[in-house]
Each structure stands twice: as C-alpha cells, then as structure tokens.
Design an enzyme around this catalytic site. Structure first.
Site, PDB file in Angstrom:
ATOM      1  N   ASN A 113       0.751  -3.890  -6.490  1.00 56.05           N
ATOM      2  CA  ASN A 113       0.182  -3.927  -5.139  1.00 56.05           C
ATOM      3  C   ASN A 113       0.106  -5.351  -4.581  1.00 56.05           C
ATOM      4  O   ASN A 113      -0.278  -5.550  -3.439  1.00 56.05           O
ATOM      5  CB  ASN A 113      -1.221  -3.289  -5.108  1.00 56.05           C
ATOM      6  CG  ASN A 113      -2.287  -4.219  -5.646  1.00 56.05           C
ATOM      7  OD1 ASN A 113      -2.105  -4.823  -6.710  1.00 56.05           O
ATOM      8  ND2 ASN A 113      -3.390  -4.350  -4.936  1.00 56.05           N
ATOM      9  N   LYS A 137       4.024   1.401  -3.822  1.00 58.05           N
ATOM     10  CA  LYS A 137       3.571   0.591  -4.955  1.00 58.05           C
ATOM     11  C   LYS A 137       4.496   0.681  -6.169  1.00 58.05           C
ATOM     12  O   LYS A 137       4.649  -0.288  -6.911  1.00 58.05           O
ATOM     13  CB  LYS A 137       2.140   0.977  -5.340  1.00 58.05           C
ATOM     14  CG  LYS A 137       1.127   0.625  -4.259  1.00 58.05           C
ATOM     15  CD  LYS A 137      -0.284   1.024  -4.658  1.00 58.05           C
ATOM     16  CE  LYS A 137      -1.259   0.758  -3.514  1.00 58.05           C
ATOM     17  NZ  LYS A 137      -2.655   1.044  -3.889  1.00 58.05           N
ATOM     18  N   THR A 171       0.846  -1.191   0.000  1.00 59.86           N
ATOM     19  CA  THR A 171       0.000   0.000   0.000  1.00 59.86           C
ATOM     20  C   THR A 171       0.886   1.247   0.000  1.00 59.86           C
ATOM     21  O   THR A 171       2.114   1.141  -0.120  1.00 59.86           O
ATOM     22  CB  THR A 171      -0.986  -0.040   1.199  1.00 59.86           C
ATOM     23  OG1 THR A 171      -1.890   1.041   1.063  1.00 59.86           O
ATOM     24  CG2 THR A 171      -0.277   0.043   2.545  1.00 59.86           C
ATOM     25  N   GLY A 191     -13.143   3.646   0.395  1.00 56.60           N
ATOM     26  CA  GLY A 191     -12.380   2.632  -0.327  1.00 56.60           C
ATOM     27  C   GLY A 191     -12.629   1.200   0.103  1.00 56.60           C
ATOM     28  O   GLY A 191     -11.908   0.295  -0.333  1.00 56.60           O
TER      29      GLY A 191
END
Length: 263
Positions: free
Chosen positions: A84, A63, A59, A228
C-alpha cells in the site's frame, strides 16, 4: 519539490492528500501529494514513472498489483504479497505495507482481542489476517466465493463462503470489502450479517468518512464500532515517515495529519 500520489479506483473520496499535504505544509517539507484515478493496476508502474513520483500510496483495488509493480519488497509486505506504500529509490520501486500496523493502532481500545472475523478476501484482508495471526489471534475469513480463500487457508485461518458459513462468537468483526463505499450494500446477505453482529463484541469497517450500512446495523444493535479513519491515520503516519525518510518527528506527523481531519 517532490511529488507523491494515491492510486485507486475510486479515489476521489480519499483523504490522503489532505493528510500528507498538511504534514508537508506545516513542516516546510518541499513536497506535494495528489490523487490519481487508476483503472488498470497493470499501468501502475508506468504511470508512477510518467508522473515522476517520489512515492505513492495504493488503495483498492490495486494493492496486489502494486506488489507486482515493485522491484523490491521490504518488511511485512513480503509476508502477504500486498503493498500500500511505494517509495522510489535510485530508479527502483520499493514496496511496503503499512495497513496492518495502522489497523492495530486503530483497534487499541478494543483489546484484548482473541477471535476475529474478517469479511472479504482482498489485499486489506490479507494484510490484516497475517498481522492478527502474528498477534496470536484466531482468525476466520468469510468471502462470497472460495476462489480467493487459498492464501488464508495456507497461513492458518479458518475460511468460509456465504453458503457454508458456521457462526461462532467473535471479539471483533472487520469489513474489508468495498460494500458501502459507493453504494448502500452490505458486505454479505443481510440475514448472515445480522447473525454475525448478534455474535460479536466490536465492529470495524475499513471504509472511512461515512457510516456504511454495515456500521449502521451495528449502531442499531448498540455494538461499539469504528470506521476506517484511525486505520487511515495509523497507516498514513507510517507511510509519511517512509516518504520523508524518517526526517520528521513521528508525533508531529500524527499531529498535522489529525489537524487535516478537522478541515
């Protein structure tokens, strides 16, 4: 017993261990998943092997460093230079990107989407921009400075900085910055954000587990919004399939991960 982890800075907020461990436990899969607070992305490869991991998620802000750490890149990650998910195969690190497909899953209810504004220009923004273009959407990227915008210009996005931004109407605005994760900041100056929100149908934030100041403004303006969490779920299911080498049923993975959200 296989060991998996998530690398990030910060990482203490991550729900990934709860999600993946829920799958492993309920499927009787011999594995465990933990968090690793990694300050320097250049140490990712060395740390991965030191911990004898079988795989990892990555994260913010690592990345792009994860892409560099891999021996081989497969699929969509090749297109964006952003990884990721990493899986170890015969001593080599294989890199994937499950973020973009995870995000598409999360915004299914907002479709049709033709015009998207992405705020931020990091790894998540790169993955989403490339995927949105694949889906025939028009993509605009807004970032504080022009320094990171070249990638987006090269793949066909409109790009703006805070100083030269020209408003348009958007079906969806997505915040990919970390603004609001550890603070109460907006991803751009308030007058700019207000103007943007007054010209969009839907709002999404890559941050999950809290109503960020960005989402709070959308809420006050009565704009439908999502954090998210569904993106996290979508990318997590795809990552777990890679971790378990497609030996577990995808719907079961999803079910056990959703169960972890109720903990």
């Amino acid at each position: 017993m296989k060991l998996f982890a998530i690398f990030g800075d910060p990482v203490s907020h991550s729900r990934s261990p709860l999600m993946h461990n829920s799958v492993f436990k309920n499927s009787n899969y011999p594995a465990c998943y933990t968090r690793v607070h990694l300050l320097d992305g250049l140490q990712l490869r060395e740390t991965f092997f030191q911990l004898q991991l079988s795989g990892a998620n990555i994260t913010v802000p690592h990345k792009e460093a994860a892409f560099q750490a891999c021996d081989e890149i497969r699929g969509f990650a090749n297109k964006v230079g952003v990884v990721n998910t990493i899986v170890e195969e015969n001593g080599k690190l294989i890199g994937y990107n499950t973020d973009a497909d995870g995000f598409l899953y999360s915004i299914e209810e907002f479709k049709p989407i033709k015009n998207v504004l992405i705020i931020g220009a990091g790894g998540t923004a790169k993955a989403l921009a490339a995927k949105f273009l694949e889906e025939q959407m028009q993509v605009t990227v807004l970032n504080r400075s022009s320094a990171r915008l070249t990638f987006f210009q090269d793949i066909g996005c409109k790009t703006f900085t805070w100083k030269d931004f020209a408003i348009a109407h958007y079906n969806l605005v997505v915040n990919t910055t970390s603004a609001g994760l550890k603070d109460e900041e907006l991803p751009a100056p308030q007058d700019l954000i207000e103007n943007i929100l007054d010209n969009t149908q839907y709002v999404a934030d890559a941050i999950y587990g809290k109503v960020t100041p960005f989402l709070q403004l959308a809420k006050e303006k009565k704009i439908p919004f999502k954090d998210g969490a569904d993106m996290l779920l979508g990318q997590g299911v795809l990552a777990n399939e890679l971790f378990t080498q497609h030996t577990l049923d995808k719907e079961l993975i999803k079910k056990y991960m959703q169960r972890s959200f109720q903990l």
